[in-house]
Design a protein around this motif. Structure first.
Motif, short mmCIF file in Angstrom:
data_model
loop_
_atom_site.label_atom_id
_atom_site.label_comp_id
_atom_site.label_asym_id
_atom_site.label_seq_id
_atom_site.Cartn_x
_atom_site.Cartn_y
_atom_site.Cartn_z
N GLU A 244 -8.04 -48.00 -51.16
CA GLU A 244 -7.53 -47.48 -49.89
C GLU A 244 -7.10 -46.03 -50.10
O GLU A 244 -6.19 -45.75 -50.87
N VAL A 245 -7.77 -45.11 -49.44
CA VAL A 245 -7.46 -43.69 -49.57
C VAL A 245 -6.99 -43.17 -48.22
O VAL A 245 -7.63 -43.43 -47.19
N PRO A 246 -5.86 -42.46 -48.20
CA PRO A 246 -5.38 -41.90 -46.93
C PRO A 246 -6.39 -40.93 -46.32
O PRO A 246 -7.24 -40.38 -47.02
N PRO A 247 -6.30 -40.69 -45.02
CA PRO A 247 -7.21 -39.75 -44.37
C PRO A 247 -7.03 -38.32 -44.90
O PRO A 247 -5.98 -37.98 -45.45
N ASP A 248 -8.07 -37.51 -44.72
CA ASP A 248 -8.07 -36.13 -45.22
C ASP A 248 -6.87 -35.33 -44.72
O ASP A 248 -6.31 -34.52 -45.45
N GLU A 249 -6.48 -35.53 -43.46
CA GLU A 249 -5.36 -34.79 -42.91
C GLU A 249 -4.08 -35.08 -43.69
O GLU A 249 -3.29 -34.18 -43.97
N GLU A 250 -3.88 -36.32 -44.05
CA GLU A 250 -2.70 -36.71 -44.80
C GLU A 250 -2.75 -36.15 -46.22
O GLU A 250 -1.76 -35.64 -46.74
N LEU A 251 -3.92 -36.23 -46.84
CA LEU A 251 -4.08 -35.66 -48.18
C LEU A 251 -3.85 -34.16 -48.18
O LEU A 251 -3.21 -33.62 -49.08
N SER A 252 -4.36 -33.49 -47.14
CA SER A 252 -4.16 -32.04 -47.02
C SER A 252 -2.69 -31.70 -46.91
O SER A 252 -2.22 -30.72 -47.51
N GLU A 253 -1.96 -32.49 -46.15
CA GLU A 253 -0.52 -32.24 -45.98
C GLU A 253 0.23 -32.46 -47.30
O GLU A 253 1.14 -31.70 -47.62
N ILE A 254 -0.16 -33.46 -48.05
CA ILE A 254 0.46 -33.71 -49.35
C ILE A 254 0.20 -32.53 -50.29
O ILE A 254 1.11 -32.01 -50.93
N VAL A 255 -1.06 -32.09 -50.36
CA VAL A 255 -1.41 -30.96 -51.23
C VAL A 255 -0.67 -29.70 -50.79
O VAL A 255 -0.10 -28.98 -51.62
N ARG A 256 -0.64 -29.44 -49.51
CA ARG A 256 0.04 -28.24 -49.00
C ARG A 256 1.54 -28.28 -49.30
O ARG A 256 2.13 -27.30 -49.73
N GLY A 257 2.15 -29.43 -49.05
CA GLY A 257 3.58 -29.56 -49.31
C GLY A 257 3.92 -29.36 -50.77
O GLY A 257 4.87 -28.66 -51.12
N LEU A 258 3.12 -29.98 -51.65
CA LEU A 258 3.36 -29.81 -53.08
C LEU A 258 3.09 -28.37 -53.52
O LEU A 258 3.84 -27.81 -54.33
N SER A 259 2.04 -27.76 -52.99
CA SER A 259 1.73 -26.36 -53.33
C SER A 259 2.87 -25.44 -52.93
O SER A 259 3.27 -24.56 -53.70
N ASP A 260 3.39 -25.65 -51.75
CA ASP A 260 4.52 -24.83 -51.28
C ASP A 260 5.73 -24.98 -52.20
O ASP A 260 6.37 -24.00 -52.57
N ARG A 261 6.03 -26.22 -52.58
CA ARG A 261 7.18 -26.47 -53.44
C ARG A 261 6.99 -25.85 -54.82
O ARG A 261 7.92 -25.31 -55.41
#
Length: 119
Positions: free
Chosen positions: A19-36
């Motif tokens: 089960e893999v989350p949708p691309d939008e959710e993955l993008s938000e995770i990557v963006r949030g971690l990148s920002d931090r």
């Protein structure tokens, strides 16, 4: 853009999950971690070396949300997670990020660029 590369790398690592989350959710995770990570390193753009930390942390975020459960995280709409959860996951990479920060500082000093020190 670094986030797109990190997203591609994340998707490769998640291919074994059922089960893999949708691309939008993955993008938000990557963006949030990148920002931090950028805030921790005090840089505007994610350095190449730090991208691996973001991808590793993103895999942990996805796995913890899907399989291992989160004891203190309450999910909002669209499966969003709080920045405190990102900070908790990134704390596992403190030594790596400190090493990258040291390398960036050394490169800045070697380039002759002016630096500011806070005492």
């Amino acid at each position: 853009m670094a986030d797109e590369t990190a997203l591609s790398r994340l998707k490769v690592r998640l291919t074994t999950l059922s089960e893999v989350p949708p691309d939008e959710e993955l993008s938000e995770i990557v963006r949030g971690l990148s920002d931090r990570v950028c805030m921790r390193l005090r840089v505007r753009a994610l350095p190449d070396l730090a991208e691996s930390v973001v991808v590793d942390a993103a895999v942990k975020v996805v796995r913890r949300r899907l399989y291992e459960g989160i004891s203190s995280e309450s999910e909002g709409q669209a499966g969003s997670v709080t920045t405190s959860f990102f900070e908790q996951v990134l704390s596992e990479y403190d030594a790596d990020l400190a090493g990258i920060a040291d390398m960036l500082a050394a490169e800045g000093a070697a380039s002759g660029a002016p630096t500011v020190r806070f005492l």
